[in-house]
Design a protein around this motif. Structure first.
Motif, PDB file in Angstrom:
ATOM      1  N   ILE A 197      -9.967   3.197  -4.205  1.00  0.00           N
ATOM      2  CA  ILE A 197      -8.836   2.441  -3.660  1.00  0.00           C
ATOM      3  C   ILE A 197      -9.267   1.012  -3.354  1.00  0.00           C
ATOM      4  CG2 ILE A 197      -7.392   2.186  -1.584  1.00  0.00           C
ATOM      5  CD1 ILE A 197      -7.127   5.288  -1.625  1.00  0.00           C
ATOM      6  N   ALA A 198     -10.419   0.855  -2.725  1.00  0.00           N
ATOM      7  CA  ALA A 198     -10.907  -0.490  -2.391  1.00  0.00           C
ATOM      8  C   ALA A 198     -11.088  -1.334  -3.658  1.00  0.00           C
ATOM      9  CB  ALA A 198     -12.217  -0.397  -1.609  1.00  0.00           C
ATOM     10  N   VAL A 199     -11.706  -0.755  -4.673  1.00  0.00           N
ATOM     11  CA  VAL A 199     -11.925  -1.479  -5.931  1.00  0.00           C
ATOM     12  C   VAL A 199     -10.585  -1.825  -6.592  1.00  0.00           C
ATOM     13  CG1 VAL A 199     -12.867  -1.280  -8.287  1.00  0.00           C
ATOM     14  CG2 VAL A 199     -14.233  -0.544  -6.316  1.00  0.00           C
ATOM     15  N   ALA A 200      -9.683  -0.844  -6.689  1.00  0.00           N
ATOM     16  CA  ALA A 200      -8.383  -1.084  -7.332  1.00  0.00           C
ATOM     17  C   ALA A 200      -7.581  -2.131  -6.569  1.00  0.00           C
ATOM     18  CB  ALA A 200      -7.596   0.223  -7.428  1.00  0.00           C
ATOM     19  N   ALA A 201      -7.599  -2.088  -5.248  1.00  0.00           N
ATOM     20  CA  ALA A 201      -6.830  -3.050  -4.454  1.00  0.00           C
ATOM     21  C   ALA A 201      -7.368  -4.463  -4.617  1.00  0.00           C
ATOM     22  CB  ALA A 201      -6.829  -2.637  -2.982  1.00  0.00           C
ATOM     23  N   VAL A 202      -8.682  -4.606  -4.574  1.00  0.00           N
ATOM     24  CA  VAL A 202      -9.270  -5.944  -4.732  1.00  0.00           C
ATOM     25  C   VAL A 202      -9.010  -6.478  -6.139  1.00  0.00           C
ATOM     26  CG1 VAL A 202     -11.459  -7.211  -4.825  1.00  0.00           C
ATOM     27  CG2 VAL A 202     -10.994  -5.665  -2.914  1.00  0.00           C
ATOM     28  N   VAL A 204       5.539  -0.596  -3.783  1.00  0.00           N
ATOM     29  CA  VAL A 204       5.016  -1.482  -2.736  1.00  0.00           C
ATOM     30  C   VAL A 204       4.501  -2.783  -3.350  1.00  0.00           C
ATOM     31  CG1 VAL A 204       3.235  -1.742  -0.961  1.00  0.00           C
ATOM     32  CG2 VAL A 204       4.550   0.379  -1.113  1.00  0.00           C
ATOM     33  N   SER A 205       3.842  -2.687  -4.483  1.00  0.00           N
ATOM     34  CA  SER A 205       3.346  -3.889  -5.148  1.00  0.00           C
ATOM     35  C   SER A 205       4.489  -4.820  -5.526  1.00  0.00           C
ATOM     36  CB  SER A 205       2.552  -3.508  -6.392  1.00  0.00           C
ATOM     37  OG  SER A 205       2.085  -4.671  -7.049  1.00  0.00           O
ATOM     38  N   ASP A 206       5.580  -4.257  -6.021  1.00  0.00           N
ATOM     39  CA  ASP A 206       6.745  -5.074  -6.364  1.00  0.00           C
ATOM     40  C   ASP A 206       7.313  -5.778  -5.129  1.00  0.00           C
ATOM     41  OD1 ASP A 206       6.620  -4.384  -9.045  1.00  0.00           O
ATOM     42  OD2 ASP A 206       8.221  -2.887  -8.933  1.00  0.00           O
ATOM     43  N   LYS A 207       7.371  -5.057  -4.026  1.00  0.00           N
ATOM     44  CA  LYS A 207       7.966  -5.596  -2.800  1.00  0.00           C
ATOM     45  C   LYS A 207       7.044  -6.570  -2.078  1.00  0.00           C
ATOM     46  CE  LYS A 207      11.799  -3.422  -3.147  1.00  0.00           C
ATOM     47  NZ  LYS A 207      12.903  -4.152  -3.729  1.00  0.00           N
ATOM     48  N   CYS A 208       5.740  -6.327  -2.117  1.00  0.00           N
ATOM     49  CA  CYS A 208       4.782  -7.123  -1.325  1.00  0.00           C
ATOM     50  C   CYS A 208       4.024  -8.144  -2.158  1.00  0.00           C
ATOM     51  CB  CYS A 208       3.813  -6.194  -0.614  1.00  0.00           C
ATOM     52  SG  CYS A 208       4.632  -5.152   0.593  1.00  0.00           S
ATOM     53  N   LYS A 209       4.338  -8.238  -3.421  1.00  0.00           N
ATOM     54  CA  LYS A 209       3.744  -9.229  -4.322  1.00  0.00           C
ATOM     55  C   LYS A 209       2.216  -9.254  -4.290  1.00  0.00           C
ATOM     56  CE  LYS A 209       7.858 -10.644  -5.386  1.00  0.00           C
ATOM     57  NZ  LYS A 209       8.501  -9.781  -6.329  1.00  0.00           N
ATOM     58  N   GLY A 210       1.615  -8.077  -4.240  1.00  0.00           N
ATOM     59  CA  GLY A 210       0.166  -7.968  -4.338  1.00  0.00           C
ATOM     60  C   GLY A 210      -0.610  -8.300  -3.076  1.00  0.00           C
ATOM     61  N   LYS A 211       0.044  -8.368  -1.921  1.00  0.00           N
ATOM     62  CA  LYS A 211      -0.688  -8.607  -0.671  1.00  0.00           C
ATOM     63  C   LYS A 211      -1.628  -7.429  -0.428  1.00  0.00           C
ATOM     64  CE  LYS A 211       2.898 -11.450   1.366  1.00  0.00           C
ATOM     65  NZ  LYS A 211       3.997 -11.502   2.312  1.00  0.00           N
ATOM     66  N   LEU A 212      -2.827  -7.750   0.013  1.00  0.00           N
ATOM     67  CA  LEU A 212      -3.904  -6.767   0.048  1.00  0.00           C
ATOM     68  C   LEU A 212      -3.663  -5.582   0.985  1.00  0.00           C
ATOM     69  CD1 LEU A 212      -6.597  -6.131  -1.249  1.00  0.00           C
ATOM     70  CD2 LEU A 212      -7.711  -7.427   0.567  1.00  0.00           C
ATOM     71  N   ILE A 213      -3.287  -5.813   2.226  1.00  0.00           N
ATOM     72  CA  ILE A 213      -3.147  -4.704   3.192  1.00  0.00           C
ATOM     73  C   ILE A 213      -2.032  -3.739   2.784  1.00  0.00           C
ATOM     74  CG2 ILE A 213      -2.668  -4.090   5.599  1.00  0.00           C
ATOM     75  CD1 ILE A 213      -5.490  -5.316   5.030  1.00  0.00           C
ATOM     76  N   PRO A 214      -0.820  -4.224   2.455  1.00  0.00           N
ATOM     77  CA  PRO A 214       0.201  -3.261   1.999  1.00  0.00           C
ATOM     78  C   PRO A 214      -0.215  -2.521   0.726  1.00  0.00           C
ATOM     79  CG  PRO A 214       1.214  -5.373   2.529  1.00  0.00           C
ATOM     80  CD  PRO A 214      -0.267  -5.572   2.586  1.00  0.00           C
ATOM     81  N   LEU A 215      -0.945  -3.217  -0.145  1.00  0.00           N
ATOM     82  CA  LEU A 215      -1.410  -2.597  -1.382  1.00  0.00           C
ATOM     83  C   LEU A 215      -2.385  -1.461  -1.086  1.00  0.00           C
ATOM     84  CD1 LEU A 215      -0.930  -3.061  -4.379  1.00  0.00           C
ATOM     85  CD2 LEU A 215      -2.879  -4.599  -4.382  1.00  0.00           C
ATOM     86  N   ILE A 216      -3.338  -1.713  -0.187  1.00  0.00           N
ATOM     87  CA  ILE A 216      -4.301  -0.669   0.195  1.00  0.00           C
ATOM     88  C   ILE A 216      -3.567   0.520   0.816  1.00  0.00           C
ATOM     89  CG2 ILE A 216      -6.184  -0.093   1.785  1.00  0.00           C
ATOM     90  CD1 ILE A 216      -7.213  -3.001   1.333  1.00  0.00           C
ATOM     91  N   ASN A 267      -5.327  -7.425  -6.411  1.00  0.00           N
ATOM     92  CA  ASN A 267      -5.065  -8.641  -5.647  1.00  0.00           C
ATOM     93  C   ASN A 267      -5.564  -9.882  -6.383  1.00  0.00           C
ATOM     94  OD1 ASN A 267      -6.237 -10.597  -3.301  1.00  0.00           O
ATOM     95  ND2 ASN A 267      -4.309  -9.615  -2.706  1.00  0.00           N
ATOM     96  N   ARG A 268      -6.702  -9.769  -7.029  1.00  0.00           N
ATOM     97  CA  ARG A 268      -7.278 -10.936  -7.719  1.00  0.00           C
ATOM     98  C   ARG A 268      -6.660 -11.169  -9.095  1.00  0.00           C
ATOM     99  NH1 ARG A 268     -13.421 -10.939  -5.706  1.00  0.00           N
ATOM    100  NH2 ARG A 268     -12.901 -11.368  -3.539  1.00  0.00           N
ATOM    101  N   MET A 269      -6.229 -10.113  -9.760  1.00  0.00           N
ATOM    102  CA  MET A 269      -5.721 -10.247 -11.130  1.00  0.00           C
ATOM    103  C   MET A 269      -4.215 -10.464 -11.210  1.00  0.00           C
ATOM    104  SD  MET A 269      -8.038  -7.229 -12.861  1.00  0.00           S
ATOM    105  CE  MET A 269      -7.158  -7.247 -14.397  1.00  0.00           C
ATOM    106  N   GLY A 291      -0.378  -1.288  -9.373  1.00  0.00           N
ATOM    107  CA  GLY A 291      -0.454  -2.472  -8.532  1.00  0.00           C
ATOM    108  C   GLY A 291      -0.226  -3.744  -9.330  1.00  0.00           C
ATOM    109  N   LEU A 292      -0.749  -3.788 -10.538  1.00  0.00           N
ATOM    110  CA  LEU A 292      -0.595  -4.975 -11.378  1.00  0.00           C
ATOM    111  C   LEU A 292       0.798  -5.099 -11.986  1.00  0.00           C
ATOM    112  CD1 LEU A 292      -3.963  -5.065 -13.361  1.00  0.00           C
ATOM    113  CD2 LEU A 292      -3.181  -6.688 -11.620  1.00  0.00           C
ATOM    114  N   PHE A 293       1.332  -4.003 -12.483  1.00  0.00           N
ATOM    115  CA  PHE A 293       2.545  -4.071 -13.283  1.00  0.00           C
ATOM    116  C   PHE A 293       3.800  -3.559 -12.596  1.00  0.00           C
ATOM    117  CE2 PHE A 293      -0.943  -3.554 -16.478  1.00  0.00           C
ATOM    118  CZ  PHE A 293      -0.969  -4.873 -16.861  1.00  0.00           C
ATOM    119  N   GLY A 294       3.667  -3.012 -11.402  1.00  0.00           N
ATOM    120  CA  GLY A 294       4.846  -2.552 -10.663  1.00  0.00           C
ATOM    121  C   GLY A 294       5.222  -1.121 -10.990  1.00  0.00           C
TER     122      GLY A 294
END
Length: 186
Positions: free
Chosen positions: A170-175, A108-120, A178-180, A52-55
């Motif tokens: 998943i919840a912890v990793a997504a949050v 998905v992280s690359d495409k959605c730029k870390g938006k929370l719902i798509p990331l989850i 998203n924050r980092m 999620g962080l690095f793509g």
């Protein structure tokens, strides 16, 4: 990243550092074991977080390097284990499944730029793909060594005990992702 570096596909020094730190994070997460009826490790959380962080490219590369290190004997797998035998045993399919999790979450992280719902959602799909790959692998290896077990029994061993812990991971990793994400320079 400059246009020249993007075209050449070469990794920058910071990319290599991120990948190395990511491999270390996955290894540390694999060593953390929560002793329940079935021990729970944090590997999937680490893979979701780094991807999620690095793509997809760096996340998948870090996951592959982690698996290669474990295969050649560096004790990076759960329980400080290593070796090709771990990958070839009944739970090795989950380790290989980590690659697909990293690809899905990272893409998905690359495409959605870390938006929370798509990331989850990507983490849920990534872990479901890992479950699928690992459970099929488990069933094949188990059937070779024992009498075949029903799909319900195998799901009871390999998936159902992990659903709630993986939802929490998943919840912890997504949050965290998203924050980092804004602090990562790539």
């Amino acid at each position: 990243m400059s246009e020249e570096q993007k075209k050449s596909g070469k990794l920058k020094t910071i990319d290599i550092a991120y990948i190395g730190l990511s491999v270390a994070l996955i290894a540390i997460c694999s060593w953390i074991s929560i002793p329940l009826t079935v021990p729970i490790t944090l590997q999937t959380m680490g893979i979701c977080l780094i991807s999620g962080l690095f793509g997809w490219k760096k996340g998948t590369l870090a996951t592959v390097v982690y698996i290669i290190l474990g295969a050649i004997g560096v004790p990076v797998f759960a329980g400080f284990t290593s070796g090709v035998g771990i990958i070839l045993n009944s739970t090795g399919g989950y380790i290989i499944g980590f690659i697909f999790t990293a690809l899905i979450v990272g893409f998905v992280s690359d495409k959605c730029k870390g938006k929370l719902i798509p990331l989850i959602l990507s983490m849920v799909v990534g872990i479901l793909v890992c479950y699928t790959f690992g459970t099929v692998w488990f069933a094949v290896v188990y059937a070779r060594e024992n009498d075949a077990a029903s799909i319900g029994t195998i799901l009871g061993w390999c998936v159902i005990p992990f659903l709630i812990p993986d939802a929490i991971k998943i919840a912890v990793a997504a949050v965290l992702t998203n924050r980092m994400k804004r602090f990562i320079k790539s």
